[in-house]
Write an enzyme that holds these catalytic residues in place. Structure first.
Site, short mmCIF file in Angstrom:
data_model
loop_
_atom_site.label_atom_id
_atom_site.label_comp_id
_atom_site.label_asym_id
_atom_site.label_seq_id
_atom_site.Cartn_x
_atom_site.Cartn_y
_atom_site.Cartn_z
CG ASP A 202 -1.94 1.00 1.33
OD1 ASP A 202 -2.83 0.95 0.47
OD2 ASP A 202 -1.92 1.85 2.24
CD GLU A 259 16.12 -14.89 3.98
OE1 GLU A 259 15.46 -15.51 4.86
OE2 GLU A 259 16.70 -13.82 4.19
#
Ligand code: GLC
Length: 544
Positions: A202, A259
């Site tokens: 956002d 990751e």
């Protein structure tokens, strides 16, 4: 192998308050969404993006987050979130959640602690507190205005002021503060560990403010720059938007996402232009996608659309990113209504009962043509709940029902965004049109909703639902999302391009347009005329 599912994905935005209500309280919820996931699978989308469902006082529809690691009790609990993610995955749908890093709710424990701890404390340093101007500090620190109208500063009892680019209940965080950065890295991991496939970020262009907060006295809501007003102007960015420092934040987030297995993504809500500026958010070590609001804001005219398509594809190609197309969301007038106004009168923010009303038929006709054009473009595309039903904006909603904070903050000059947030109709003859088991609905549904209900459209040739389903299936089978486009000869009032073996032609003018000899129609937003020509405001996908 790096998963690149998102490069051509079609992602469906769910606004949880208004999608499906499982318990009859009139407010949508997570079990409601889970129950309807098979319908989204049937529609043929690849993923869902959920607008915020976190604990929140709901002053801005949940974009005022009080706890980033929970679920608001109105929507369910963490177990319901896990269930939703699990069932979506079982159906082969990815799940993207909304992350609101520019501001917290004023009910967030950090903000409460900041108020309690007083000036000069580390707690206050997580937000943007300043002394006021004038002899007794009674004037706000600078002239910045809030996106929802009025000053962007609020004074607290000890005399300091805090910055809120949005509602007074949405204090801006200070992203220069390392503890803020660390907290959000941890929040990312919290949801990644729960299995989400990505985050819609956002106000991604707003996190970093220019050093010393220089004066900027152009009212933001009028200037634009974000949801309520359109795009920031071309030129040096205002001191609160699109600062260089935001990119370092996303590079750090990207390292965390990488990751994890499975191609987890970041999508930027960044109201910036031109396209080259927006493309900087999707460089290879930053985000994956950025909504193309230039396309959303473009007038329904061939030259404007062709220019924006070209500029967007070129700018994104430059950084190796796909383009992310979108026509509707929870902040703008639904495209089935936006396009129902004369082209030069198109605007992005709300419509009320006292405003000129749209031509509903024209709006839907153009919206279907616009959607078929969008879904034929290479890249990813976002759909907003209800557009697959051809749902218009609720333009005659009496003002007393409206909840958007922009309305009171603007002194009631802005109608607000409630018209695109009305609970959607599933069954024509059920209470609340099947939104929930009761007749309650947190915003009133207009009587015409019955004719848009899903059960009136399923299996009905030519319905908007069936058009979307067919378009998504053909888009997939013809590989349009991962193709490239080549413009074709067409009259001035039309646009035509080829994407792989599909010819895509939109007629914007009054005179019908011929398809090339021998072309066979794959899909059309409306029937062709008796001579097999493409009528006004129609898009056709053809082979040959
Ligand atoms: C984004 C959201 C909008 C919200 C604003 C403040 O623009 O999409 O709904 O009001 O940010 O969080």
């Amino acid at each position: 192998m790096v998963e690149r599912w998102w490069r051509d994905a079609v992602i469906y935005q769910v606004y949880p308050r208004s999608f499906a209500d499982s318990d009859g309280d009139g407010m949508g919820d997570l079990p409601g969404i889970t129950g309807r996931l098979p319908r989204l699978k049937e529609l043929g989308v690849d993923a869902v993006w959920l607008s915020p469902f976190y604990p929140s006082p709901q002053k801005d529809g949940g974009y005022d987050v009080a706890d980033y690691r929970g679920v608001d009790e109105r929507f369910g609990d963490l177990g319901d979130a896990d269930k939703l993610i699990g069932e979506a995955h079982d159906l082969g749908l990815k799940v993207i959640v909304d992350l609101v890093p520019n501001h917290t709710s004023s009910e967030h424990e950090w903000f409460r602690a900041a108020l309690a701890a007083g000036p000069g404390s580390p707690e206050r340093d997580r937000y943007i507190f300043r002394e006021g101007r004038g002899p007794d500090g009674a004037l706000p620190p600078n002239s910045w205005t809030s996106m929802f109208g009025g000053s962007a500063w609020q004074r607290v009892p000890d005399g300091q002021w805090y910055l809120h680019l949005f509602d007074v209940s949405q204090p801006d965080l200070d992203w220069g503060n390392r503890s803020v950065r660390d907290e959000f890295l941890d929040i990312l991991r919290f949801w990644l560990d729960r299995g989400v496939d990505g985050f819609r970020v956002d106000v991604a262009h707003g996190l970093v403010k220019e050093e010393d907060l220089p004066e900027w006295d152009v009212p933001l809501a009028i200037l634009g720059g974000l949801s309520l007003g359109g795009l920031a102007p071309v030129g040096p960015p205002p001191p609160m938007w699109d600062q260089e420092g935001v990119h370092e934040i996303y590079r750090e987030w990207r390292r965390v996402l990488d990751e994890y297995e499975g191609g987890r993504i970041l999508v930027a809500e960044a109201w910036v232009q031109p396209a080259e500026r927006l493309a900087r958010y999707v460089r290879p070590d930053e985000m994956h996608q950025a909504f193309n609001f230039m396309y959303l804001s473009a007038p329904w005219r061939p030259a404007d659309l062709r220019a924006v398509i070209n500029e967007s594809l070129a700018a994104n190609d430059e950084v190796g990113a796909p383009t992310t197309w979108v026509l509707s969301n929870h902040d703008v007038i639904r495209h089935a209504t936006r396009l129902g106004y004369p082209v030069e009168r198109t605007r992005l923010h709300g419509i009320g009962p006292d405003d000129p009303q749209p031509d509903v038929g024209l709006g839907l006709r153009r919206a279907r043509a616009a959607t078929l054009q969008m879904l034929a473009l290479p890249g990813s595309a976002y759909l907003y709940q209800g557009e697959e039903l051809g749902l218009p904006e609720h333009t005659t909603m009496p003002h007393e029902y409206r909840r958007d904070p922009a309305r009171p903050r603007s002194g009631h000059t802005v109608v607000g965004r409630d018209g695109c947030r009305v609970p959607i109709p599933w069954e024509a003859d059920a209470p609340s049109y099947g939104f929930g088991p009761s007749d309650r609905s947190w915003l009133p549904q207009p009587a015409v909703w019955a004719e848009y209900a899903l059960d009136r459209q399923q299996g009905v040739p030519g319905s908007t639902w069936e058009l979307y389903r067919a378009a998504l299936a053909s888009r997939r089978s013809h590989g349009l999302g991962s193709g490239t486009i080549a413009w074709q000869q067409a009259p001035d009032h039309a646009l035509a391009f080829r994407n792989g073996d599909v010819l895509v032609l939109t007629n914007f003018g009054a005179a019908p347009v011929d398809l090339p000899a021998g072309a066979t129609v794959l899909l059309a937003s409306e029937p062709l005329d008796a001579d097999g020509r493409v009528p006004t405001d129609v898009t056709v996908w053809a082979l040959g």
